[in-house]
Design an enzyme around this catalytic site. Sequence first.
Site: not given
Ligand code: B4P
Length: 189
Positions: A13, A88, A127, A129, A140
Amino acid sequence: MRIVFIGPPGAGKGTQAARLSEHLDVPHLSTGDMLREACRLKTDVGKQATEFMDAGRLVPDSLVNKMVVDRVRRADCQNGYLLDGFPRTLPQAESFDQMLLQAQTPLDVVIEFRVSEHDLLDRLAGRGRADDSADVVHWRLVEYETATKPLLNYYQQRGILRTIGGAGSLEEVSSRIMRAIDEITGGAQ
Ligand code: B4P
């Protein structure tokens, strides 16, 4: 254009939101990034959010709702925004909808990212993190299944949900998203 991205952790995302927000010239609002920044700066929200994030749990709705509403009311969101990771939970979606209704600014498109669990675990392992360790990722994923997936039906009923496959190159995934947005908006963006 007001867009929401929904998907499990590591679905891509954030990666795609950064690309698309530039293309559409709207701000990229990531609640994950906002919360991590709040934790780093040790703000009131950050102090309360840290323990939930470290455990892979969702941060309480009341904290996140207020943070997002304050952010989307800022001037740079007047022509739209791309929300990455919010809402979410159903209560987040319902509370946000009330605000959107009052402001007469409905969402245009909700994009669901689908990626196999095998690929998700692979990506998160690379990643590095703090919240990507195996036991935290487990929670998660559980949170996604139980708290976030019900949102898909919620937006499906409003006719604004599109599901895209998140596997493939960054360019492939981006063009699937653009096609899905075009389908809903008739290419108006
Ligand atoms: P990302 O792009 O970083 O993944 P994400 O889905 O955005 O992130 P995530 O859901 O983990 O975290 P968030 O910050 O929202 O991609 C992941 C990896 O994959 C990267 O290394 C990238 O390079 C790779 N990649 C991407 N596309 C690719 C492809 N096509 N092919 C291969 N590799 C690929 O949330 C973090 C925490 O914040 C949550 O756990 C929660 O505690 C809190 N939080 C956030 N929003 C909240 C909400 N609305 N309510 C409550 N808690 C919340």
